[in-house]
Enzyme design. Structure first.
Site, PDB file in Angstrom:
ATOM      1  CG  ASN A  47      22.611 -19.113   8.888  1.00 52.59           C
ATOM      2  OD1 ASN A  47      23.590 -19.146   8.143  1.00 52.59           O
ATOM      3  ND2 ASN A  47      21.590 -19.942   8.759  1.00 52.59           N
ATOM      4  CG  HIS A 133      15.503 -19.956   1.260  1.00 52.15           C
ATOM      5  ND1 HIS A 133      14.408 -20.436   1.940  1.00 52.15           N
ATOM      6  CD2 HIS A 133      16.594 -20.392   1.929  1.00 52.15           C
ATOM      7  CE1 HIS A 133      14.827 -21.121   2.999  1.00 52.15           C
ATOM      8  NE2 HIS A 133      16.143 -21.112   3.014  1.00 52.15           N
ATOM      9  CD  GLU A 175      17.445 -15.827  -1.147  1.00 52.86           C
ATOM     10  OE1 GLU A 175      18.517 -15.755  -0.530  1.00 52.86           O
ATOM     11  OE2 GLU A 175      16.923 -16.899  -1.480  1.00 52.86           O
ATOM     12  CB  SER A 179      20.763 -18.492   1.676  1.00 56.86           C
ATOM     13  OG  SER A 179      20.164 -19.195   0.614  1.00 56.86           O
ATOM     14  CG  ASP A 204      13.784 -14.124   2.089  1.00 58.70           C
ATOM     15  OD1 ASP A 204      14.391 -13.661   3.058  1.00 58.70           O
ATOM     16  OD2 ASP A 204      13.416 -15.319   2.017  1.00 58.70           O
ATOM     17  CG  HIS A 207      21.194 -14.999   4.492  1.00 64.83           C
ATOM     18  ND1 HIS A 207      21.682 -15.886   5.415  1.00 64.83           N
ATOM     19  CD2 HIS A 207      20.290 -15.682   3.755  1.00 64.83           C
ATOM     20  CE1 HIS A 207      21.120 -17.066   5.236  1.00 64.83           C
ATOM     21  NE2 HIS A 207      20.266 -16.962   4.228  1.00 64.83           N
ATOM     22  CE  LYS A 236      18.692 -17.949   7.821  1.00 66.26           C
ATOM     23  NZ  LYS A 236      17.685 -18.064   6.781  1.00 66.26           N
TER      24      LYS A 236
HETATM   25  C1  LIG Z   1      16.770 -19.030   6.306  1.00 60.33           C
HETATM   26  C2  LIG Z   1      15.954 -18.458   5.211  1.00 60.33           C
HETATM   27  C3  LIG Z   1      14.566 -18.481   5.238  1.00 60.33           C
HETATM   28  C4  LIG Z   1      13.808 -19.232   6.286  1.00 60.33           C
HETATM   29  O1  LIG Z   1      13.755 -18.497   7.452  1.00 60.33           O
HETATM   30  P1  LIG Z   1      13.444 -19.272   8.811  1.00 60.33           P
HETATM   31  O2  LIG Z   1      13.063 -18.175   9.736  1.00 60.33           O
HETATM   32  O3  LIG Z   1      14.679 -19.977   9.189  1.00 60.33           O
HETATM   33  O4  LIG Z   1      12.298 -20.197   8.514  1.00 60.33           O
HETATM   34  C5  LIG Z   1      13.886 -17.826   4.254  1.00 60.33           C
HETATM   35  N1  LIG Z   1      14.522 -17.204   3.245  1.00 60.33           N
HETATM   36  C6  LIG Z   1      15.853 -17.198   3.164  1.00 60.33           C
HETATM   37  C7  LIG Z   1      16.512 -16.492   2.040  1.00 60.33           C
HETATM   38  C8  LIG Z   1      16.617 -17.827   4.140  1.00 60.33           C
HETATM   39  O5  LIG Z   1      17.935 -17.867   4.032  1.00 60.33           O
END
Ligand SMILES: *Cc1c(COP(=O)(O)O)cnc(C)c1O
Length: 385
Positions: A47, A133, A175, A179, A204, A207, A236
């Site tokens: 990522n 997620h 989100e 993801s 969130d 990405h 990411k």
């Molecule tokens: C990867 C991800 C997370 C977790 O983040 P980390 O910093 O890897 O713990 C949370 N939410 C989404 C949508 C993700 O893709």
């Protein structure tokens, strides 16, 4: 049933369904190439969208941070672990993203757990996109609030669920960029639906941050939406690790009182905060624009090439390009065939994605070259025959 029998049964069920997850040891897993057992693969599974995990300026910033601060923060931010490096990064993030405050967390997973646990009470309701997620859905289902899910990206269904009587507060969750499908949420419509019921929206943007929008400010900024709670993660697009919650002054003060991950857990190493500040500076710069442009070129090249191949792929404009194959064994076999041709991809299977939608989750990055994308397309073409 004994403990041992329970564990054996659970493992056996996973194995029988071709759903057993394994880790493969690699020498290096981010950046353009993945190396493993002396063999080099073109890496389409990390990522690290902007290729910043190997950036000399970010690496040097981490080294210099370690020389100045040592390697550990020594405690939670409430004790002695909130350094000038943490403060500078929080202030820069808040300023960049247009929020009064930012609070750092050690990971996106931790941030989502902490925020949802700290905010939700018994009579409250969470209405989350069905494809949210695991870190969001798990936090929501562990919280005392009621959890309802709306159909993916369906603002009308979100509104209908929020309209149902609720004695407490309501939180809508989605989100920025999803993801596993790589598509974007209609944030303006979701925020409108939330506002009509005085619900707050949590986005969130794991990405989207660094990758989408002007200066890489992410999905919300790109769509001109200001969710009450914005989660950004740094593993990411930033190429490092960690996360931040962007919010109002009072919500930040509240989280400092009630978010247990901030109170009872060691803060991120200050050197990491220094590295993150360096990464953010690149993300915002002309070099960041160039990297986003390269990534966009690779996405276009891949989408164009994929059209002539017999794979089903949802319409994703992001770095995440799913190739849906359906059953688990086919996804594993396809991943295997690509690896034989020097292409590293991961098969994603249920329960990470809905049953019957096992897929390759291909990720394109700015670290790739056009010839890498061609090699990927050619390997897919051969594997499809
Ligand atoms: C990867 C991800 C997370 C977790 O983040 P980390 O910093 O890897 O713990 C949370 N939410 C989404 C949508 C993700 O893709």
């Amino acid at each position: 049933m004994t403990w041992q029998a329970r564990i054996n049964t659970a493992l056996e069920e996973r194995r029988a369904a071709d759903a057993l997850r394994v880790r493969r040891v690699v020498e290096n897993g981010a950046g353009r190439f993945l190396t493993r057992e002396g063999q080099r693969f073109c890496n389409f599974s990390s990522n690290d969208y902007l290729g910043l995990s190997q950036h000399p300026q970010v690496v040097r910033a981490w080294q210099q941070g370690a020389e100045r601060f040592g390697v550990g923060s020594g405690g939670s931010g409430h004790v002695s672990g909130y350094t000038t490096a943490h403060q500078a990064l929080e202030e820069a993030l808040a300023d960049w993203l247009g929020y009064p405050r930012a609070l750092l967390f050690i990971s996106g997973f931790a941030a989502n757990q902490a925020v949802i646990a700290a905010l939700m009470n018994k009579n409250d309701r969470i209405v989350a996109d069905r494809l949210s997620h695991a870190s969001l859905l798990e936090a929501a289902s562990l919280s005392p609030a009621q959890l309802r899910r709306f159909a993916h990206n369906d603002a009308g269904q979100l509104a209908a669920l929020l309209d149902k009587p609720c004695d407490g507060q309501q939180l809508a969750i989605t989100e920025g960029v999803f993801s596993m499908d790589g598509d974007s949420a209609p944030l303006a419509a979701l925020h409108e639906a939330a506002k009509r019921q005085n619900a707050w929206l949590l986005v969130d943007d794991a990405h989207g941050i660094g990758v989408m929008g002007d200066e890489g400010r992410g999905s919300a900024h790109q769509q001109n939406v200001k969710p009450e709670l914005l989660i950004v993660t740094f593993g990411k697009g930033f190429g490092v690790s960690g996360a931040a919650v962007l919010c109002s002054e009072s919500v930040a003060d509240y989280l400092l009182q009630f978010a247990r991950h901030l109170i009872y857990s060691t803060s991120m190493p200050p050197a990491q905060a220094v590295a993150l500040s360096a990464s953010m500076a690149i993300v915002r710069s002309a070099e960041g624009d160039e990297r986003r442009q390269l990534l966009a070129d690779h996405i276009r090249q891949f989408r164009r090439g994929l059209r002539s191949l017999p794979f089903h792929s949802p319409d994703s404009q992001s770095a995440i390009q799913p190739v849906i194959v359906g059953d688990n064994s086919r996804a594993l076999a396809l991943a295997h065939r690509l690896r034989e041709r020097g292409i590293w991809v991961t098969a994603i299977r249920p329960p990470t994605v809905p049953s019957g939608t096992a897929r390759l989750r291909l990720t394109l990055t700015a670290a790739h070259r056009a010839q890498d994308v061609d090699a990927l397309l050619e390997a897919l073409r051969v594997a499809s025959q």
